[in-house]
Design a protein around this motif. Structure first.
Motif, PDB file in Angstrom:
ATOM      1  N   SER A 102       0.810  -1.218   0.000  1.00 11.65           N
ATOM      2  CA  SER A 102       0.000   0.000   0.000  1.00 11.65           C
ATOM      3  C   SER A 102       0.841   1.265   0.000  1.00 11.65           C
ATOM      4  O   SER A 102       0.317   2.344  -0.288  1.00 11.65           O
ATOM      5  N   GLN A 124      -2.863   2.596  -3.830  1.00  7.50           N
ATOM      6  CA  GLN A 124      -3.765   3.657  -4.248  1.00  7.50           C
ATOM      7  C   GLN A 124      -3.043   4.921  -4.692  1.00  7.50           C
ATOM      8  O   GLN A 124      -3.599   5.710  -5.458  1.00  7.50           O
ATOM      9  N   GLN A 125      -1.825   5.151  -4.218  1.00  7.64           N
ATOM     10  CA  GLN A 125      -1.108   6.353  -4.608  1.00  7.64           C
ATOM     11  C   GLN A 125       0.393   6.113  -4.563  1.00  7.64           C
ATOM     12  O   GLN A 125       0.872   5.153  -3.947  1.00  7.64           O
ATOM     13  N   THR A 143      -4.217  -2.216 -10.847  1.00  8.88           N
ATOM     14  CA  THR A 143      -3.883  -1.607  -9.564  1.00  8.88           C
ATOM     15  C   THR A 143      -5.105  -0.827  -9.078  1.00  8.88           C
ATOM     16  O   THR A 143      -6.080  -0.654  -9.812  1.00  8.88           O
ATOM     17  N   PHE A 144      -5.019  -0.334  -7.845  1.00  8.91           N
ATOM     18  CA  PHE A 144      -6.076   0.527  -7.317  1.00  8.91           C
ATOM     19  C   PHE A 144      -5.623   1.977  -7.282  1.00  8.91           C
ATOM     20  O   PHE A 144      -6.169   2.796  -6.539  1.00  8.91           O
ATOM     21  N   LEU A 145      -4.633   2.329  -8.097  1.00  6.10           N
ATOM     22  CA  LEU A 145      -4.153   3.700  -8.145  1.00  6.10           C
ATOM     23  C   LEU A 145      -5.280   4.652  -8.548  1.00  6.10           C
ATOM     24  O   LEU A 145      -6.056   4.368  -9.457  1.00  6.10           O
ATOM     25  N   THR A 146      -5.328   5.798  -7.867  1.00  4.17           N
ATOM     26  CA  THR A 146      -6.315   6.817  -8.199  1.00  4.17           C
ATOM     27  C   THR A 146      -5.730   7.907  -9.082  1.00  4.17           C
ATOM     28  O   THR A 146      -6.472   8.691  -9.679  1.00  4.17           O
ATOM     29  N   ASN A 164      -7.208  -0.271 -14.466  1.00  2.00           N
ATOM     30  CA  ASN A 164      -7.050   0.339 -13.144  1.00  2.00           C
ATOM     31  C   ASN A 164      -8.375   1.023 -12.814  1.00  2.00           C
ATOM     32  O   ASN A 164      -8.609   2.162 -13.207  1.00  2.00           O
ATOM     33  N   TYR A 166      -9.919   2.402 -10.408  1.00  4.31           N
ATOM     34  CA  TYR A 166     -10.086   3.612  -9.611  1.00  4.31           C
ATOM     35  C   TYR A 166      -9.334   4.808 -10.197  1.00  4.31           C
ATOM     36  O   TYR A 166      -9.356   5.890  -9.631  1.00  4.31           O
TER      37      TYR A 166
END
Length: 395
Positions: A102, A124-125, A143-146, A164, A166
């Motif tokens: 994370s 996420q970042q 990925t869950f990158l915003t 991705n 998000y």
């Protein structure tokens, strides 16, 4: 042995041991102790691999330059990876199947051989303060990158951002793409912004809510827009497409503006864009090197500068396009259109190249036996969405 030699030899041995630690084929890091063992290496030559059994936090502090790969593959219990001084990775930065990762903190990193990140459901970042400005290839998938804040390349060979869910924005200062640019199957509201992009080889956009390429002047290969959600696309400075151009299945598209485009060396396809009532945004197009294949609900098509269509011609609409077909029939009669000619309106199901109109109402009859259709929708990396969808089942 002199006193000086007795002091010198241990120091020499210690220096040799330290040098050996900083140069090896692969340094496997299982825990923070292994990371500390190479922290004195300003430059590390060889690969650094994070072991699959590594867990918690790994900090690769002290190293400023890595001449090799950074590999983190299957470290399912790793939660945080950082490197406070690392400025460059000469080869690949691989993250794959690191399900709990994370935190990714590389505040000084600016140069990477390539980036390959996949199957990172907790990420996420990015904490990339300096920002990666140089990499030959970038693949970020599942990925869950915003956001992609921290990746701000000036040039790249391949740039592929897909699946991705998000991710809402891709805003990169790329000036050129030498092989392929692919944005697909990310968050439904994603906007893709490339304000400085002047030329690219192949470009594919899928499932985007906006695509902005205000500086784009030429595409050496093909450019495709498939299944997007934007209402308008504009490329005010685009003059040349070396391959094919396609707009397919963009359900909200009602305007295409290509005011300077003159040459499309491949096919020109517009299909299944129900909101596109008029196709009149490319007034300077002279040459279509492949087929011209338009189908949909449009009532009017205007290509006033068209002087050479080297492939087939297919135009089918659900609307009455009698006047449009009359204009293009003259172009076919004068050999502007070299291949098979089909133009027909009032079709219940307007078809793409190779389909036979169900009637000839509101248009002109199919003519011409010479030539054939070759419409290749430019799918640069389309298979990635299928493969990534399969891999995502493991999350």
């Amino acid at each position: 042995m002199s006193i000086m030699m007795k002091l010198f030899l241990p120091a020499l041995a210690l220096a040799g041991s330290a040098a050996a630690q900083c140069s090896t084929a692969t340094a496997t890091i299982q825990n923070s102790g292994d990371a500390s063992a190479i922290a004195s290496c300003s430059t590390f030559s060889g690969d650094i691999a994070i072991a699959t059994q590594a867990s918690g936090t790994i900090a690769l502090n002290g190293i400023s330059q890595l001449n090799g790969n950074l590999l983190v593959d299957g470290a399912a219990n790793l939660t945080s990876l950082s490197a406070d001084s690392l400025t460059s990775i000469s080869k690949q930065f691989l993250l794959n199947r690191d399900y709990l990762l994370s935190t990714l903190s590389f505040p000084q990193l600016s140069q990477v051989g390539s980036i390959s990140w996949s199957a990172l459901p907790a990420l996420q970042q990015l904490s990339f303060t300096s920002g990666v400005q140089k990499a030959s290839e970038v693949l970020i998938t599942n990925t869950f990158l915003t956001s992609l804040d921290g990746i701000n390349l000036q040039a790249v060979d391949r740039f592929d951002i897909n699946n991705n869910q998000y991710l809402k924005q891709v805003n990169v200062q790329l000036g050129n793409v030498t092989q392929s640019l692919n944005i697909e199957a990310n968050g439904k509201g994603l906007t893709a912004q490339f304000p400085n992009l002047q030329w690219a080889y192949n470009m594919t956009f899928r499932n985007c809510s906006d695509v902005m390429v205000p500086s784009l002047a030429s595409v050496n290969g093909s450019m495709g827009f498939i299944g997007n959600y934007f209402s308008t696309f504009a490329a005010p400075n685009l003059t040349l497409i070396g391959g094919s151009l396609s707009f397919v299945d963009n359900t909200m598209l009602n305007n295409v503006s290509l005011p300077q485009l003159q040459t499309i060396n491949g096919a020109f396809q517009i299909a299944k864009n129900p909101g596109l009532g008029s196709v009149d945004g490319a007034p300077k197009v002279k040459v279509v090197g492949g087929a011209l294949d338009f189908s949909g609900n449009f009532t009017d098509v205007a290509l006033p500068a068209l002087s050479d269509v080297r492939g087939g011609f297919n135009m089918q609409s659900s609307a009455d396009i009698t006047n449009t077909c009359s204009a293009f029939k003259k172009a076919q009669d004068s050999s502007v259109i070299k291949g098979t000619y089909v133009c027909s309106g009032k079709q219940a199901t307007p078809g793409t190249a190779g389909t036979t109109p169900t009637s000839t109402g509101g248009g002109s009859s199919p003519t011409g036996a010479a030539g054939h259709f070759e419409v290749n929708v430019p799918i640069v990396m389309g298979l990635s969405s299928i493969l990534a969808g399969i891999f995502s089942l493991s999350f």
